[in-house]
Motif scaffolding. Structure first.
Motif, PDB file in Angstrom:
ATOM      1  N   THR A   1       0.795  -1.230   0.000  1.00  0.00           N
ATOM      2  CA  THR A   1       0.000   0.000   0.000  1.00  0.00           C
ATOM      3  C   THR A   1       0.826   1.278   0.000  1.00  0.00           C
ATOM      4  OG1 THR A   1      -0.174  -0.002   2.418  1.00  0.00           O
ATOM      5  CG2 THR A   1      -1.937  -1.104   1.179  1.00  0.00           C
ATOM      6  N   TYR A   2       2.058   1.215   0.501  1.00  0.00           N
ATOM      7  CA  TYR A   2       2.867   2.433   0.578  1.00  0.00           C
ATOM      8  C   TYR A   2       4.063   2.404  -0.367  1.00  0.00           C
ATOM      9  CZ  TYR A   2       5.448   6.373   2.476  1.00  0.00           C
ATOM     10  OH  TYR A   2       6.112   7.565   2.600  1.00  0.00           O
ATOM     11  N   VAL A   3       4.839   1.343  -0.306  1.00  0.00           N
ATOM     12  CA  VAL A   3       6.087   1.295  -1.077  1.00  0.00           C
ATOM     13  C   VAL A   3       5.805   1.129  -2.572  1.00  0.00           C
ATOM     14  CG1 VAL A   3       8.287   0.099  -1.389  1.00  0.00           C
ATOM     15  CG2 VAL A   3       7.317   0.346   0.902  1.00  0.00           C
ATOM     16  N   ARG A   4       4.963   0.194  -2.926  1.00  0.00           N
ATOM     17  CA  ARG A   4       4.723  -0.120  -4.338  1.00  0.00           C
ATOM     18  C   ARG A   4       4.228   1.082  -5.156  1.00  0.00           C
ATOM     19  NH1 ARG A   4       0.817  -4.779  -6.843  1.00  0.00           N
ATOM     20  NH2 ARG A   4       1.639  -4.631  -8.930  1.00  0.00           N
ATOM     21  N   PRO A   5       3.234   1.836  -4.687  1.00  0.00           N
ATOM     22  CA  PRO A   5       2.798   2.989  -5.499  1.00  0.00           C
ATOM     23  C   PRO A   5       3.912   4.014  -5.719  1.00  0.00           C
ATOM     24  CG  PRO A   5       1.172   2.515  -3.799  1.00  0.00           C
ATOM     25  CD  PRO A   5       2.369   1.652  -3.517  1.00  0.00           C
ATOM     26  N   ARG A   6       4.735   4.228  -4.716  1.00  0.00           N
ATOM     27  CA  ARG A   6       5.824   5.194  -4.866  1.00  0.00           C
ATOM     28  C   ARG A   6       6.906   4.678  -5.813  1.00  0.00           C
ATOM     29  NH1 ARG A   6       2.767   5.770  -1.017  1.00  0.00           N
ATOM     30  NH2 ARG A   6       2.341   7.745  -0.007  1.00  0.00           N
ATOM     31  N   GLN A   7       7.200   3.396  -5.715  1.00  0.00           N
ATOM     32  CA  GLN A   7       8.167   2.798  -6.634  1.00  0.00           C
ATOM     33  C   GLN A   7       7.650   2.851  -8.071  1.00  0.00           C
ATOM     34  OE1 GLN A   7      11.277   1.878  -6.016  1.00  0.00           O
ATOM     35  NE2 GLN A   7      11.536   1.421  -8.174  1.00  0.00           N
ATOM     36  N   ASN A   8       6.370   2.583  -8.257  1.00  0.00           N
ATOM     37  CA  ASN A   8       5.784   2.665  -9.599  1.00  0.00           C
ATOM     38  C   ASN A   8       5.878   4.083 -10.154  1.00  0.00           C
ATOM     39  OD1 ASN A   8       5.144  -0.045  -9.579  1.00  0.00           O
ATOM     40  ND2 ASN A   8       3.000   0.268  -9.065  1.00  0.00           N
ATOM     41  N   ARG A   9       5.675   5.074  -9.297  1.00  0.00           N
ATOM     42  CA  ARG A   9       5.772   6.468  -9.748  1.00  0.00           C
ATOM     43  C   ARG A   9       7.205   6.820 -10.133  1.00  0.00           C
ATOM     44  NH1 ARG A   9       4.416  10.427 -12.693  1.00  0.00           N
ATOM     45  NH2 ARG A   9       4.837  12.483 -11.834  1.00  0.00           N
ATOM     46  N   VAL A  10       8.173   6.359  -9.338  1.00  0.00           N
ATOM     47  CA  VAL A  10       9.580   6.597  -9.676  1.00  0.00           C
ATOM     48  C   VAL A  10       9.895   5.985 -11.041  1.00  0.00           C
ATOM     49  CG1 VAL A  10      11.967   6.027  -9.056  1.00  0.00           C
ATOM     50  CG2 VAL A  10      10.390   6.823  -7.305  1.00  0.00           C
ATOM     51  N   MET A  11       9.431   4.772 -11.279  1.00  0.00           N
ATOM     52  CA  MET A  11       9.698   4.120 -12.563  1.00  0.00           C
ATOM     53  C   MET A  11       9.019   4.853 -13.720  1.00  0.00           C
ATOM     54  SD  MET A  11       9.664   0.143 -11.360  1.00  0.00           S
ATOM     55  CE  MET A  11       9.749  -0.454 -13.032  1.00  0.00           C
ATOM     56  N   ALA A  12       7.819   5.362 -13.480  1.00  0.00           N
ATOM     57  CA  ALA A  12       7.133   6.127 -14.522  1.00  0.00           C
ATOM     58  C   ALA A  12       7.891   7.419 -14.839  1.00  0.00           C
ATOM     59  CB  ALA A  12       5.707   6.444 -14.085  1.00  0.00           C
ATOM     60  N   ILE A  13       8.380   8.081 -13.804  1.00  0.00           N
ATOM     61  CA  ILE A  13       9.167   9.302 -14.020  1.00  0.00           C
ATOM     62  C   ILE A  13      10.449   8.966 -14.769  1.00  0.00           C
ATOM     63  CG2 ILE A  13      10.536  11.085 -12.859  1.00  0.00           C
ATOM     64  CD1 ILE A  13       8.347  11.108 -10.674  1.00  0.00           C
ATOM     65  N   ALA A  14      11.121   7.905 -14.371  1.00  0.00           N
ATOM     66  CA  ALA A  14      12.369   7.512 -15.034  1.00  0.00           C
ATOM     67  C   ALA A  14      12.141   7.215 -16.510  1.00  0.00           C
ATOM     68  CB  ALA A  14      12.973   6.301 -14.334  1.00  0.00           C
ATOM     69  N   ALA A  15      10.991   6.673 -16.852  1.00  0.00           N
ATOM     70  CA  ALA A  15      10.689   6.392 -18.256  1.00  0.00           C
ATOM     71  C   ALA A  15      10.438   7.679 -19.040  1.00  0.00           C
ATOM     72  CB  ALA A  15       9.474   5.471 -18.355  1.00  0.00           C
ATOM     73  N   GLN A  16       9.925   8.700 -18.379  1.00  0.00           N
ATOM     74  CA  GLN A  16       9.628   9.974 -19.040  1.00  0.00           C
ATOM     75  C   GLN A  16      10.859  10.834 -19.272  1.00  0.00           C
ATOM     76  OE1 GLN A  16       6.600  11.197 -16.028  1.00  0.00           O
ATOM     77  NE2 GLN A  16       5.609  12.115 -17.816  1.00  0.00           N
ATOM     78  N   LEU A  17      11.789  10.805 -18.340  1.00  0.00           N
ATOM     79  CA  LEU A  17      12.898  11.770 -18.344  1.00  0.00           C
ATOM     80  C   LEU A  17      13.752  11.773 -19.610  1.00  0.00           C
ATOM     81  CD1 LEU A  17      14.118  11.677 -14.642  1.00  0.00           C
ATOM     82  CD2 LEU A  17      12.868  13.497 -15.802  1.00  0.00           C
TER      83      LEU A  17
END
Length: 142
Positions: free
Chosen positions: A79-95
């Motif tokens: 509930t806490y770690v996974r959503p934040r990790q997914n957001r980091v990965m999404a940002i990394a894909a955009q950069l």
């Protein structure tokens, strides 16, 4: 250049995380964790049915502590770690496709904050899992 803000461990972690995502491990590992925790509670329940005097024993307490720690680690991770990790990965894909500028800088800053939260949370989950392993390893002997 955004890469100057990324430490070498982040650079090394990127390909590993990408491979985990490609193999679907971010979806499989929580399911494996859930099955493991539920199996542990089922075995605890079966053991509890064996004798009425088992519940107040130190063995039962140690196994219960391990089970609760594992359940908390799973729920917190999901509930806490996974959503934040997914957001980091999404940002990394955009950069890589973004031009330098304020929007890219804002995303990099967000990713940095989230990476810090994920790292701290991962340490908490690892500690809870350590409590689980130790509790279950020593339960029979306490």
């Amino acid at each position: 250049d955004w890469s100057s803000d990324v430490c070498s461990s982040d650079l090394a972690a990127g390909p590993v995380q990408a491979e985990f995502a490609n193999r679907g491990l971010f979806q499989k590992l929580p399911a494996i964790g859930l099955v493991t925790v539920l199996s542990g509670f089922w075995m605890y329940y079966i053991r509890l049915q064996g004798t009425a005097n088992w519940a107040p024993t130190n063995e039962a307490r140690a196994l219960g502590l391990g089970g609760v720690a594992a359940a908390v680690a799973l729920i917190y991770g999901f509930t806490y770690v996974r959503p934040r990790q997914n957001r980091v990965m999404a940002i990394a894909a955009q950069l890589p496709a973004m031009a330098a500028g304020a929007e890219k800088d804002a995303l990099m800053a967000e990713a940095g904050v989230l990476r810090g939260k994920v790292a701290m949370s991962a340490r908490l989950v690892a500690t809870l899992l350590g409590v689980t392993v130790i509790s279950m390893a020593i339960a029979r002997y306490v």
